[in-house]
Design a protein around this motif. Structure first.
Motif, PDB file in Angstrom:
ATOM      1  N   ARG A 127       0.807  -1.212   0.000  1.00 47.09           N
ATOM      2  CA  ARG A 127       0.000   0.000   0.000  1.00 47.09           C
ATOM      3  C   ARG A 127       0.842   1.265   0.000  1.00 47.09           C
ATOM      4  O   ARG A 127       0.498   2.239  -0.669  1.00 47.09           O
ATOM      5  CB  ARG A 127      -0.934   0.000   1.212  1.00 47.09           C
ATOM      6  N   CYS A 128       1.933   1.270   0.779  1.00 47.44           N
ATOM      7  CA  CYS A 128       2.753   2.486   0.845  1.00 47.44           C
ATOM      8  C   CYS A 128       3.340   2.832  -0.516  1.00 47.44           C
ATOM      9  O   CYS A 128       3.476   4.001  -0.865  1.00 47.44           O
ATOM     10  CB  CYS A 128       3.863   2.323   1.886  1.00 47.44           C
ATOM     11  N   SER A 129       3.692   1.817  -1.280  1.00 47.53           N
ATOM     12  CA  SER A 129       4.197   2.059  -2.628  1.00 47.53           C
ATOM     13  C   SER A 129       3.101   2.686  -3.490  1.00 47.53           C
ATOM     14  O   SER A 129       3.345   3.620  -4.254  1.00 47.53           O
ATOM     15  CB  SER A 129       4.686   0.758  -3.263  1.00 47.53           C
ATOM     16  N   GLN A 130       1.878   2.180  -3.361  1.00 49.16           N
ATOM     17  CA  GLN A 130       0.766   2.747  -4.111  1.00 49.16           C
ATOM     18  C   GLN A 130       0.459   4.172  -3.662  1.00 49.16           C
ATOM     19  O   GLN A 130       0.171   5.043  -4.476  1.00 49.16           O
ATOM     20  CB  GLN A 130      -0.480   1.882  -3.939  1.00 49.16           C
ATOM     21  N   ILE A 131       0.541   4.412  -2.356  1.00 44.36           N
ATOM     22  CA  ILE A 131       0.297   5.753  -1.829  1.00 44.36           C
ATOM     23  C   ILE A 131       1.335   6.725  -2.365  1.00 44.36           C
ATOM     24  O   ILE A 131       1.025   7.858  -2.753  1.00 44.36           O
ATOM     25  CB  ILE A 131       0.278   5.734  -0.293  1.00 44.36           C
ATOM     26  N   ASP A 132       2.590   6.295  -2.412  1.00 47.46           N
ATOM     27  CA  ASP A 132       3.651   7.148  -2.960  1.00 47.46           C
ATOM     28  C   ASP A 132       3.392   7.467  -4.425  1.00 47.46           C
ATOM     29  O   ASP A 132       3.580   8.601  -4.869  1.00 47.46           O
ATOM     30  CB  ASP A 132       5.007   6.461  -2.801  1.00 47.46           C
ATOM     31  N   SER A 133       2.922   6.486  -5.178  1.00 48.49           N
ATOM     32  CA  SER A 133       2.641   6.731  -6.594  1.00 48.49           C
ATOM     33  C   SER A 133       1.471   7.687  -6.749  1.00 48.49           C
ATOM     34  O   SER A 133       1.441   8.512  -7.675  1.00 48.49           O
ATOM     35  CB  SER A 133       2.353   5.413  -7.317  1.00 48.49           C
ATOM     36  N   ARG A 134       0.481   7.610  -5.827  1.00 48.54           N
ATOM     37  CA  ARG A 134      -0.646   8.528  -5.894  1.00 48.54           C
ATOM     38  C   ARG A 134      -0.215   9.952  -5.555  1.00 48.54           C
ATOM     39  O   ARG A 134      -0.721  10.921  -6.122  1.00 48.54           O
ATOM     40  CB  ARG A 134      -1.770   8.075  -4.950  1.00 48.54           C
ATOM     41  N   PHE A 135       0.739  10.073  -4.637  1.00 49.54           N
ATOM     42  CA  PHE A 135       1.251  11.411  -4.308  1.00 49.54           C
ATOM     43  C   PHE A 135       1.964  12.021  -5.517  1.00 49.54           C
ATOM     44  O   PHE A 135       1.724  13.189  -5.866  1.00 49.54           O
ATOM     45  CB  PHE A 135       2.205  11.333  -3.116  1.00 49.54           C
ATOM     46  N   LYS A 136       2.808  11.248  -6.161  1.00 49.07           N
ATOM     47  CA  LYS A 136       3.524  11.758  -7.340  1.00 49.07           C
ATOM     48  C   LYS A 136       2.548  12.109  -8.451  1.00 49.07           C
ATOM     49  O   LYS A 136       2.718  13.108  -9.159  1.00 49.07           O
ATOM     50  CB  LYS A 136       4.540  10.729  -7.814  1.00 49.07           C
ATOM     51  N   ARG A 137       1.523  11.287  -8.602  1.00 51.07           N
ATOM     52  CA  ARG A 137       0.531  11.555  -9.641  1.00 51.07           C
ATOM     53  C   ARG A 137      -0.254  12.817  -9.333  1.00 51.07           C
ATOM     54  O   ARG A 137      -0.593  13.592 -10.234  1.00 51.07           O
ATOM     55  CB  ARG A 137      -0.414  10.366  -9.781  1.00 51.07           C
ATOM     56  N   THR A 138      -0.547  13.047  -8.056  1.00 55.77           N
ATOM     57  CA  THR A 138      -1.270  14.253  -7.665  1.00 55.77           C
ATOM     58  C   THR A 138      -0.433  15.497  -7.917  1.00 55.77           C
ATOM     59  O   THR A 138      -0.936  16.509  -8.429  1.00 55.77           O
ATOM     60  CB  THR A 138      -1.673  14.170  -6.178  1.00 55.77           C
ATOM     61  N   VAL A 139       0.851  15.430  -7.569  1.00 59.31           N
ATOM     62  CA  VAL A 139       1.754  16.555  -7.849  1.00 59.31           C
ATOM     63  C   VAL A 139       1.813  16.824  -9.350  1.00 59.31           C
ATOM     64  O   VAL A 139       1.761  17.973  -9.807  1.00 59.31           O
ATOM     65  CB  VAL A 139       3.162  16.273  -7.295  1.00 59.31           C
ATOM     66  N   ARG A 140       1.902  15.755 -10.123  1.00 60.05           N
ATOM     67  CA  ARG A 140       1.957  15.902 -11.580  1.00 60.05           C
ATOM     68  C   ARG A 140       0.661  16.509 -12.115  1.00 60.05           C
ATOM     69  O   ARG A 140       0.683  17.349 -13.025  1.00 60.05           O
ATOM     70  CB  ARG A 140       2.225  14.547 -12.225  1.00 60.05           C
ATOM     71  N   TYR A 141      -0.466  16.087 -11.547  1.00 56.16           N
ATOM     72  CA  TYR A 141      -1.767  16.621 -11.982  1.00 56.16           C
ATOM     73  C   TYR A 141      -1.813  18.132 -11.811  1.00 56.16           C
ATOM     74  O   TYR A 141      -2.190  18.864 -12.736  1.00 56.16           O
ATOM     75  CB  TYR A 141      -2.887  15.968 -11.166  1.00 56.16           C
ATOM     76  N   TRP A 142      -1.429  18.624 -10.634  1.00 52.34           N
ATOM     77  CA  TRP A 142      -1.504  20.063 -10.375  1.00 52.34           C
ATOM     78  C   TRP A 142      -0.449  20.835 -11.157  1.00 52.34           C
ATOM     79  O   TRP A 142      -0.704  21.963 -11.596  1.00 52.34           O
ATOM     80  CB  TRP A 142      -1.369  20.333  -8.878  1.00 52.34           C
ATOM     81  N   THR A 143       0.716  20.244 -11.335  1.00 54.86           N
ATOM     82  CA  THR A 143       1.751  20.911 -12.126  1.00 54.86           C
ATOM     83  C   THR A 143       1.299  21.076 -13.573  1.00 54.86           C
ATOM     84  O   THR A 143       1.442  22.158 -14.165  1.00 54.86           O
ATOM     85  CB  THR A 143       3.059  20.105 -12.079  1.00 54.86           C
ATOM     86  N   GLN A 144       0.762  20.015 -14.137  1.00 56.08           N
ATOM     87  CA  GLN A 144       0.283  20.085 -15.517  1.00 56.08           C
ATOM     88  C   GLN A 144      -0.913  21.019 -15.645  1.00 56.08           C
ATOM     89  O   GLN A 144      -1.061  21.704 -16.661  1.00 56.08           O
ATOM     90  CB  GLN A 144      -0.073  18.685 -16.014  1.00 56.08           C
ATOM     91  N   TRP A 145      -1.761  21.062 -14.633  1.00 56.21           N
ATOM     92  CA  TRP A 145      -2.904  21.971 -14.679  1.00 56.21           C
ATOM     93  C   TRP A 145      -2.432  23.423 -14.707  1.00 56.21           C
ATOM     94  O   TRP A 145      -2.943  24.240 -15.489  1.00 56.21           O
ATOM     95  CB  TRP A 145      -3.815  21.722 -13.483  1.00 56.21           C
ATOM     96  N   LEU A 146      -1.436  23.752 -13.893  1.00 57.14           N
ATOM     97  CA  LEU A 146      -0.935  25.132 -13.848  1.00 57.14           C
ATOM     98  C   LEU A 146      -0.242  25.531 -15.144  1.00 57.14           C
ATOM     99  O   LEU A 146      -0.167  26.725 -15.468  1.00 57.14           O
ATOM    100  CB  LEU A 146       0.031  25.297 -12.671  1.00 57.14           C
ATOM    101  N   GLU A 147       0.278  24.559 -15.876  1.00 62.57           N
ATOM    102  CA  GLU A 147       0.942  24.874 -17.142  1.00 62.57           C
ATOM    103  C   GLU A 147      -0.021  25.468 -18.158  1.00 62.57           C
ATOM    104  O   GLU A 147       0.412  26.080 -19.145  1.00 62.57           O
ATOM    105  CB  GLU A 147       1.603  23.615 -17.719  1.00 62.57           C
ATOM    106  N   ARG A 148      -1.305  25.318 -17.941  1.00 59.47           N
ATOM    107  CA  ARG A 148      -2.302  25.891 -18.839  1.00 59.47           C
ATOM    108  C   ARG A 148      -2.487  27.382 -18.615  1.00 59.47           C
ATOM    109  O   ARG A 148      -3.142  28.058 -19.420  1.00 59.47           O
ATOM    110  CB  ARG A 148      -3.641  25.183 -18.655  1.00 59.47           C
ATOM    111  N   CYS A 149      -1.920  27.908 -17.540  1.00 54.09           N
ATOM    112  CA  CYS A 149      -2.089  29.325 -17.227  1.00 54.09           C
ATOM    113  C   CYS A 149      -1.407  30.184 -18.289  1.00 54.09           C
ATOM    114  O   CYS A 149      -0.227  29.997 -18.594  1.00 54.09           O
ATOM    115  CB  CYS A 149      -1.512  29.632 -15.851  1.00 54.09           C
ATOM    116  N   SER A 150      -2.155  31.139 -18.831  1.00 53.18           N
ATOM    117  CA  SER A 150      -1.629  31.984 -19.901  1.00 53.18           C
ATOM    118  C   SER A 150      -0.979  33.265 -19.390  1.00 53.18           C
ATOM    119  O   SER A 150      -0.407  34.029 -20.175  1.00 53.18           O
ATOM    120  CB  SER A 150      -2.768  32.336 -20.879  1.00 53.18           C
ATOM    121  N   TYR A 151      -1.062  33.518 -18.096  1.00 50.47           N
ATOM    122  CA  TYR A 151      -0.479  34.734 -17.539  1.00 50.47           C
ATOM    123  C   TYR A 151       1.037  34.611 -17.480  1.00 50.47           C
ATOM    124  O   TYR A 151       1.583  33.618 -16.983  1.00 50.47           O
ATOM    125  CB  TYR A 151      -1.032  34.988 -16.135  1.00 50.47           C
TER     126      TYR A 151
END
Length: 310
Positions: A127-151
């Motif tokens: 489970r801890c390995s899966q939790i770590d992968s979910r954390f990395k995926r969450t960070v990636r999700y928000w990073t990629q979302w912010l890349e859409r910012c046109s400012y």
């Protein structure tokens, strides 16, 4: 967490960007690790369901899995801990679990995961390995979302923090945008003007939609426009839009006072729901039409039938 000879690091997050059938969906996760020295931690989980109006029982399936059963809501939740837990509390209907552990620099992090029990079949041994992968995926999700910012101006970091706050006010399944994620925080400590703002005000959401579009986030604007379109299609002849709705489009939002809760720093009453949904405010129509016009101009064209409904 700081001690003279140790530093502890705690990460809380909710996995983002997951489909309903994926592991970690609808879960709250905590990762604890020591980054310097050695430190002892104590974890206690004593949830109060339904605004502390519902009793619950807790059982340990094993040292690492606790099941909280809320009988009157017919709901069950699972708490997984990578370190052993024991029961705590004297009241059988309000008990919790606790754990004490010591971590040194370089030790594997301790993982905690709270989720509806209906999702526990997705949990695997590692489970801890899966939790770590979910954390990395969450960070990636928000990073990629912010890349859409046109400012691209000088205040880019500040703008990023602002749009992140606005994004966290959105309800992904419907596109609704709440005025605030809180209830019963007073205008001043000890005051009584402490209302529940976890609903979608048409006026506030129209301004949020405008802010999203100004910096390139048209997807969030599109979802809210669809939310409003659905509310318009639900209207009967002679009816008008309400000033506010629930995040799933609810039209009835009865206001209740929870006398058994003392409120933030003693600021009573604690409220859930909001009777403002019965008010009639003419200004919402101009602001809504302005936001629809801007979305039609800078987002996607509005269909003729939607214009007719509006």
């Amino acid at each position: 967490y700081f001690q003279p000879s140790a530093v502890g690091h705690v990460i809380d997050f909710m996995p983002a960007g997951l489909e309903e059938e994926e592991y970690g969906y609808l879960s709250l996760i905590r990762i604890v690790q020591t980054v310097r020295g050695s430190m002892t931690y104590e974890m206690t989980c004593e949830p109060r369901f339904n605004y502390a109006r519902s009793d619950h029982t807790v059982t340990l399936e094993d040292d690492h899995n606790a099941i909280f059963a809320v009988e009157d809501l017919q709901q069950e939740y699972q708490l997984y801990s990578s370190v052993p837990m024991t029961l705590c509390g004297q009241d059988e209907k309000r008990r919790g679990v606790t754990a004490e552990f010591r971590l040194s620099e370089g030790d594997h992090p301790v993982c905690l995961m709270f989720m509806p029990r209906s999702y526990q079949h997705r949990v695997t041994k590692d489970r801890c390995s899966q939790i770590d992968s979910r954390f990395k995926r969450t960070v990636r999700y928000w990073t990629q979302w912010l890349e859409r910012c046109s400012y691209t101006g000088r205040w880019r970091e500040t703008i990023h923090r602002c749009v992140l706050a606005l994004k966290l006010l959105t309800y992904e399944p419907t596109g609704a945008i709440v005025a605030a994620p809180t209830t019963s925080l007073p205008e001043h400590v000890g005051g009584t003007r402490n209302f529940d703002y976890r609903y979608t005000w048409v006026r506030d959401s129209a301004f949020t939609l405008y802010a999203f579009m100004r910096v390139g986030f048209t997807t969030e604007a599109e979802k809210f426009i669809k939310f409003i379109e659905q509310r318009c299609r639900e209207l009967k002849p002679g009816e008008s839009l309400q000033i506010m709705y629930g995040i799933r489009g609810e039209t009835e939002i009865p206001e209740l006072i929870l006398d058994h809760l003392e409120g933030y720093m003693g600021s009573r009453p604690v409220r859930i729901g909001n009777d403002a949904h019965t008010q009639f405010q003419l200004d919402i129509f101009g602001e809504l039409l302005d936001s629809i016009y801007l979305y039609n101009k800078y987002g996607s064209p509005i269909g003729y039938d939607f214009w007719q409904i509006v």
